[in-house]
Scaffold this motif. Structure first.
Motif, PDB file in Angstrom:
ATOM      1  N   MET A   1       0.835  -1.190   0.000  1.00  0.00           N
ATOM      2  CA  MET A   1       0.000   0.000   0.000  1.00  0.00           C
ATOM      3  C   MET A   1       0.877   1.250   0.000  1.00  0.00           C
ATOM      4  N   SER A   2       0.560   2.163  -0.874  1.00  0.00           N
ATOM      5  CA  SER A   2       1.429   3.326  -0.998  1.00  0.00           C
ATOM      6  C   SER A   2       1.041   4.408   0.000  1.00  0.00           C
ATOM      7  N   THR A   3       1.980   5.191   0.355  1.00  0.00           N
ATOM      8  CA  THR A   3       1.697   6.336   1.220  1.00  0.00           C
ATOM      9  C   THR A   3       2.065   7.602   0.475  1.00  0.00           C
ATOM     10  N   GLU A   4       1.406   8.660   0.829  1.00  0.00           N
ATOM     11  CA  GLU A   4       1.611   9.912   0.112  1.00  0.00           C
ATOM     12  C   GLU A   4       2.067  10.962   1.111  1.00  0.00           C
ATOM     13  N   THR A   5       3.145  11.624   0.792  1.00  0.00           N
ATOM     14  CA  THR A   5       3.657  12.638   1.699  1.00  0.00           C
ATOM     15  C   THR A   5       3.387  14.016   1.118  1.00  0.00           C
ATOM     16  N   ALA A   6       2.744  14.854   1.919  1.00  0.00           N
ATOM     17  CA  ALA A   6       2.418  16.189   1.425  1.00  0.00           C
ATOM     18  C   ALA A   6       3.700  16.984   1.175  1.00  0.00           C
ATOM     19  N   ALA A   7       3.630  17.856   0.215  1.00  0.00           N
ATOM     20  CA  ALA A   7       4.829  18.598  -0.169  1.00  0.00           C
ATOM     21  C   ALA A   7       5.221  19.657   0.858  1.00  0.00           C
TER      22      ALA A   7
END
Lengths: 536, 347
Positions: free
Chosen positions: A1-7
């Motif tokens: 499962m991928s995770t997304e890091t806010a910029a």
């Protein structure tokens, strides 16, 4: 499962404030006071207590889902035990209160069980243990939290604690609630007299803070013992009766059917006064007699218990001969079986162990008449007895209330005019029973004694948690109310020591009693005012 | 079991009372005196088809929380004002005493059900609390009729749905416990663990992603979302978004997966959160492992780093029920969670 890091950091990403609020997600969770992830390390892992009580207790905690997610159990002992987990599995299957063994729960627990072989006199043992604990911190997520259970003799305790300190396995406690903890459970007997208890306390306090020391008396983990406090201070109707105005006398009994069970060399050094009275019986006494604590806080409760011990009128010098009786079981019949006397057992063993005394004065029974010098209890005798090879296995507290001021029904059919009594049964058959007179239904007046009975088994099922389950969990939580504080242990020894000294000095007789009886007849002389020992 | 026939409501109550009196009056039966085990009144309402399962539940519960039990249903086959009753007792020896507890079964006709609270009121043991459970297939009208008598209401939102539970909650001041909420304990505990040493990050969550198996009539994600939203001070805006305690937007993302052995429909399979602490991103995840679906991988990346595997364990429904009865410390938290869950669910 991928995770997304806010910029970029949104507004909530400010540096944290120095005051850390509680985790809101923990609110309302039953585990709000649940133990943090931790490893339990048992020294004396090859011993009987570990097999019969400790590991089964830990398994039952796992089965009840009371252990933290990050958990490990590490055994430490001299003997090689390559199959430690498998061996413990057999013991759990045999000694757990809940049977059959739940494979899923066991396998989950077993995944975190390991063993370190070593002698605690050897510094490399602590080095190996440290490596193992660092490993479980990584693989089991135990976060540096450690509960050391010292299931070893009193002579070994200080050496192990020193080793733990010197190897950096325990560090001073921090005020930071997030900091890892290290705690040590010390088994009884805590010393063998006041001097050794004080020396042990001194030494432990050199390496540990009092808040890190958990002196265990497993009687305090029993449901009924804890219920004594709830019964007294969680109800309004009993406490007003709980004083010299209404109580005639109190009897505390800790009776066992079993004898020495092969532990004769241990018993020759200890005797029942050190084995049972100094700890279990005096602890029960404190709970019966204490004033209401201001809170359920560990120190508030223990302060009140210590006060009771300090109000105990000391028994010293020749008075010991009048207010105590020591005894030793002779051959007799217990539960229909003929059993040998204590001296017979000693004699039989002397062939193997010639060092055993030929002139044993070891007591297997003790009876005492105690007095508390306080406004609540002044003038109320507290009779205390403990014995082996008695008629029945029972531990109880019996509160005998005063007699009727006027016998309105004294000539009535069936009336015994027996005063009311309240019996708190600690084991077996835990419960509370109140005896009172009632009218027999029918014409006229006939009176009969009846008992109003509360039984744990009937109301809550037979399988209540074992004392060790409660106490291990409490120690993991850092909850010390049911553990004994240094001053408490010393006050207990301070009361017992002069009795032991006077027995020796005045060569107090050791009264014989037949196994299977309620103790020596000499003990009847301890009771005053026409009181008699209960035969529960 | 002693069938006692059917009749008007008050006659049924009288019959049950007479049976109970006859049973507890030991002298009239010439047998040993009996002691009553009574920690509570347990009233369970269910569908007639569930009666056998509910009897088993009562039997198991009585072993550790003995008391008077009521099993109640609405039977469409009965005349509207009729009540069928049945009284039974279980006794066992405790030392020298005989300890017993009793069970009363009542099947109501459709109209008689309105009087259920009055019937229970006449028959309960007055000294102990009354726990009402809406069991499987419970007619909501009967549950509602009984709520005024309940000191505690037990539901299963996996069966009733969070919106129905929140409606019930608005009609009673009695605390509510939810089997579904108890079942999620391990998930909630592991989510809470993310923040044990990063509490300020609870205010800054910007993304919630919940994965669950499909095919169940209620969405298991709703209760978890409701709990997260209520605890973290979020305001739900739509099914896909909320505003966090710092006023920033939170993205809500739901993932459906096919049930696969041994996981049935309606099971949570993973939770992922994105948040911030000290200006550094923190990614949190807890997901079932493919090679062992009963074990989760708990992981933190970014501002805090760590990963562990934890067995989820298995909780029997009898254990779940005991927790619903005994664990009252989370009552207020649950009420807030289910209201937030119903709010999300209704959008």
């Amino acid at each position: 499962m991928s995770t997304e890091t806010a910029a970029s950091a949104p507004s909530g990403a400010a540096p944290i404030n120095s005051t850390i609020p509680p985790n809101p997600l923990r609110e309302g969770m039953p585990e709000e006071t649940a133990p943090r992830p931790a490893a339990i390390i048992i020294f004396g892992a090859s011993g009987d207590l570990t097999r019969r009580k400790l590991v089964p207790a830990i398994y039952n905690l796992a089965l009840s889902r009371l252990l933290p997610q990050g958990f490990a159990l590490v055994g430490v002992a001299r003997r090689p035990k390559p199959e430690f987990a498998a061996e413990m599995r057999e013991n759990v299957a045999k000694y757990s209160r809940r049977k059959p063994l739940n494979d899923a729960a066991w396998n989950e627990l077993a995944a975190g069980i390991s063993y370190v072989q070593g002698d605690h006199n050897d510094p490399t043992t602590f080095t190996k243990l440290k490596e193992e604990l660092e490993r479980v911190d990584k693989t089991r997520g135990t976060a540096g939290n450690r509960l050391f259970y010292l299931s070893v003799g009193p002579d070994e305790v200080a050496k192990i604690v020193r080793g733990l300190k010197e190897s950096g396995l325990v560090v001073a406690p921090s005020d930071d609630p997030e900091a890892s903890y290290q705690r040590v459970i010390v088994e009884k007997p805590f010393g063998t007299n006041l001097a050794t208890a004080k020396a042990l306390n001194r030494e432990l306090l050199t390496y540990l803070d009092e808040s890190q020391i958990f002196r265990i008396d497993h009687y305090l983990g029993k449901e009924t013992v804890q219920n004594l406090l709830v019964f007294r201070f969680g109800n309004t109707i009993f406490e007003p009766l709980w004083s010299r105005q209404h109580v005639d006398h109190v009897q505390i009994t800790v009776a066992e059917e079993i004898g020495i069970e092969g532990r004769i060399d241990f018993y020759e050094k200890i005797g029942i006064t050190r084995d049972i009275v100094q700890n279990h019986a005096l602890q029960i006494l404190t709970l019966v007699a204490m004033e209401p604590p201001s809170s359920w806080d560990a120190n508030a409760v223990r302060d009140e218990k210590v006060k009771v011990l300090r109000t105990l009128r000391p028994i010293r010098g020749k008075e010991v001969l009048e207010r105590t009786v020591r005894g030793r079981y002779a051959a007799g019949t217990v539960r229909g079986d003929k059993v040998p006397g204590y001296l017979d057992e000693l004699e039989a063993l002397r062939a193997e162990k010639p060092e055993l005394s030929k002139d044993s004065k070891t007591e297997t029974y003790v009876g005492m008449r105690l007095e508390l010098e306080s406004w609540r209890w002044g003038g109320v005798p507290f009779y205390l007895r403990a014995g082996k090879r008695l008629a029945k296995r029972v531990a109880e507290v019996a509160i005998h209330f005063k007699s009727l001021p006027h016998g309105l029904f004294k000539d009535t059919l069936g009336a015994t005019n027996e005063p009311n009594s309240l019996v708190i049964r600690i084991q077996p058959d835990e419960g509370i029973s109140l005896r009172f007179a009632t009218k027999v239904p029918g014409q006229g007046i006939a009176v009969r004694e009846v008992a109003m009975d509360f039984r744990y088994g009937a109301e809550f099922g037979a399988s209540t948690p074992e004392a060790y389950e409660r106490l291990i969990l409490d120690a993991m939580r850092g909850e010390a109310t049911l553990f004994t504080r240094a001053d408490e242990v010393e006050a207990q020894w301070g009361f017992i020591d002069p009795i032991l000294a006077a027995w020796e000095k005045y060569e107090a007789p050791v009264a014989n009693y037949p196994a299977g009886s309620w103790g020596p007849t000499e003990a009847d002389g301890l009771l005053v005012g026409g009181d008699t020992w209960r035969k529960p | 079991m002693t069938p006692t026939g059917s009749g008007a409501v008050s006659e049924a109550v009288s019959r049950v009372e007479a049976e109970l009196n006859a049973f507890w009056s030991a002298a009239s039966q010439g047998s040993e005196p009996k002691a009553r085990a009574s920690t509570m009144n347990f009233v369970v309402v269910g569908a007639p088809t569930e009666k056998d399962a509910l009897r088993d539940e009562i039997e198991t519960l009585s072993a550790t929380r003995a008391g008077r039990a009521f099993l109640m249903t609405i039977d469409a086959h009965l005349p509207p004002w009729d009540v069928d009753s049945d009284v039974s007792a279980v006794c066992h020896k405790e030392g020298e005493s005989v300890v017993c507890y009793d069970r009363i079964e009542l099947d109501f006709g459709a109209m008689a059900a309105q009087r259920a609270a009055s019937v229970v009121g006449a028959l309960v043991l007055s000294e102990v609390p009354t726990i009402l459970e809406a069991g499987a297939g419970a007619p909501v009208s009967l549950v509602e009729a009984l709520m005024s008598r309940a000191d505690r209401l037990i539901v299963d939102s996996a069966d009733l749905g969070v919106r129905k539970v929140s409606e019930l909650g608005r009609k009673t001041t009695a605390p509510i416990a939810d089997r579904a909420f108890v079942r999620t304990f391990s998930w909630r505990d592991m989510v809470a663990r993310f923040f044990d040493d990063a509490v300020m990050a609870t205010r800054a969550v910007t993304r919630i992603r919940i994965a669950r198996t499909s095919g169940w009539k209620q969405d298991p994600a709703a209760l978890l979302l409701g709990w997260l939203a209520s605890r973290l001070g979020m305001k739900i805006e739509s099914k896909e978004s909320a505003i966090n305690a710092n006023g920033d937007k939170v993205t809500i993302e739901l993932v459906s997966e096919d049930p696969k052995e041994p996981l049935g429909p309606g099971e949570i399979t993973g939770i992922h959160l994105s948040t911030w602490i000290d200006g550094v991103a923190l990614e949190l995840s807890c997901s079932r492992m493919d090679e062992d679906l009963h074990t989760v991988c708990w992981k933190r990346e970014g501002a805090r780093v760590g990963a562990h595997h934890h067995a989820l364990g298995f909780r029997e429904e009898s254990w779940v029920l005991l927790k619903c009865i005994d664990a009252t410390e989370g009552d207020g938290i649950y009420r807030e969670a289910v209201l937030a869950a119903a709010d999300w669910s209704g959008r």
